[in-house]
Write a protein that holds these residues in place. Structure first.
Motif, mmCIF file in Angstrom:
data_model
loop_
_atom_site.group_PDB
_atom_site.id
_atom_site.type_symbol
_atom_site.label_atom_id
_atom_site.label_comp_id
_atom_site.label_asym_id
_atom_site.label_seq_id
_atom_site.Cartn_x
_atom_site.Cartn_y
_atom_site.Cartn_z
ATOM 1 N N GLN A 50 46.827 44.091 37.492
ATOM 2 C CA GLN A 50 46.222 43.431 38.642
ATOM 3 C C GLN A 50 46.025 44.385 39.807
ATOM 4 O OE1 GLN A 50 48.612 40.005 39.522
ATOM 5 N NE2 GLN A 50 48.130 39.014 37.582
ATOM 6 N N ARG A 51 46.966 45.319 39.982
ATOM 7 C CA ARG A 51 46.897 46.288 41.068
ATOM 8 C C ARG A 51 47.336 47.652 40.528
ATOM 9 N NH1 ARG A 51 48.248 41.642 42.928
ATOM 10 N NH2 ARG A 51 50.451 41.867 42.532
ATOM 11 N N ILE A 52 46.431 48.614 40.599
ATOM 12 C CA ILE A 52 46.700 49.955 40.080
ATOM 13 C C ILE A 52 46.702 50.939 41.244
ATOM 14 C CG2 ILE A 52 45.857 51.803 38.580
ATOM 15 C CD1 ILE A 52 44.476 49.593 36.888
ATOM 16 N N LEU A 53 47.823 51.620 41.441
ATOM 17 C CA LEU A 53 47.902 52.654 42.467
ATOM 18 C C LEU A 53 47.454 53.974 41.846
ATOM 19 C CD1 LEU A 53 50.148 53.216 45.334
ATOM 20 C CD2 LEU A 53 50.054 55.091 43.705
ATOM 21 N N ILE A 54 46.486 54.609 42.468
ATOM 22 C CA ILE A 54 45.969 55.891 41.997
ATOM 23 C C ILE A 54 46.319 56.948 43.030
ATOM 24 C CG2 ILE A 54 43.938 57.182 41.261
ATOM 25 C CD1 ILE A 54 42.554 54.399 40.820
ATOM 26 N N ALA A 55 47.250 57.830 42.678
ATOM 27 C CA ALA A 55 47.658 58.902 43.587
ATOM 28 C C ALA A 55 46.735 60.092 43.374
ATOM 29 C CB ALA A 55 49.107 59.297 43.307
ATOM 30 N N THR A 56 46.235 60.643 44.473
ATOM 31 C CA THR A 56 45.327 61.778 44.379
ATOM 32 C C THR A 56 45.659 62.818 45.428
ATOM 33 O OG1 THR A 56 43.006 62.474 44.330
ATOM 34 C CG2 THR A 56 43.570 60.684 45.848
ATOM 35 N N ASP A 57 45.373 64.072 45.092
ATOM 36 C CA ASP A 57 45.496 65.139 46.080
ATOM 37 C C ASP A 57 44.183 65.902 46.218
ATOM 38 O OD1 ASP A 57 45.358 66.743 43.829
ATOM 39 O OD2 ASP A 57 47.399 67.521 43.998
#
Length: 148
Positions: free
Chosen positions: A4-11
């Motif tokens: 339902q909720r996907i956290l996408i960490a990016t740099d």
């Protein structure tokens, strides 16, 4: 199981762009909301690190530049998601503890999956610097998808 909720960490690195692509694809497939996260470190202010002393105004200017660049990065992820019909929340977090900030953001936004890149440090660098991805993997109670 659908997310339902996907956290996408990016740099912003090439490898983290792969994580962004996969995270957005998963969000699209599952109809999930995505949270694009960039963690921005605070400017080091120690006089004992061997660097030159920096004026407070310069520190604030540098931190603002870092914050603006981070906001532009997550805004770009948000735009990419919008083009695909995905709701993406753009989030910038200020912390020197990157892994902890990722885990905290995932909890705060009630993410049921964290998607991030493995930066693949090896040998002495990994021993000395540690791995943010490894820390997230070992400390998160939320499933983590790591892309290489």
């Amino acid at each position: 199981m659908y997310y339902q909720r996907i956290l996408i960490a990016t740099d912003g690195s090439t490898l983290s762009e792969k994580a962004v692509d996969h995270g957005l694809a998963l969000a699209e497939l599952s109809g999930a909301t995505a949270i694009a996260l960039k963690v921005v470190p605070r400017y080091p202010r120690s006089y004992f690190e061997g660097g030159m002393a920096v004026e407070l105004a310069d520190v604030k200017r540098i931190e603002q530049q870092w914050n603006d660049a981070a906001q532009a990065l997550v805004d770009a992820v948000q735009a990419r998601g919008k083009a695909r019909g995905i709701t993406v929340k753009a989030v910038v977090s200020k912390s020197d503890l990157v892994a902890e900030a990722i885990i905290a953001a995932a909890k705060k936004h009630k993410a049921d999956l964290i998607v991030m890149a493995s930066h693949g440090r090896k040998g002495v660098k990994r021993m000395l610097m540690g791995s943010e991805t490894q820390h997230v993997l070992t400390h998160s109670h939320i499933p983590v998808l790591v892309l290489r």
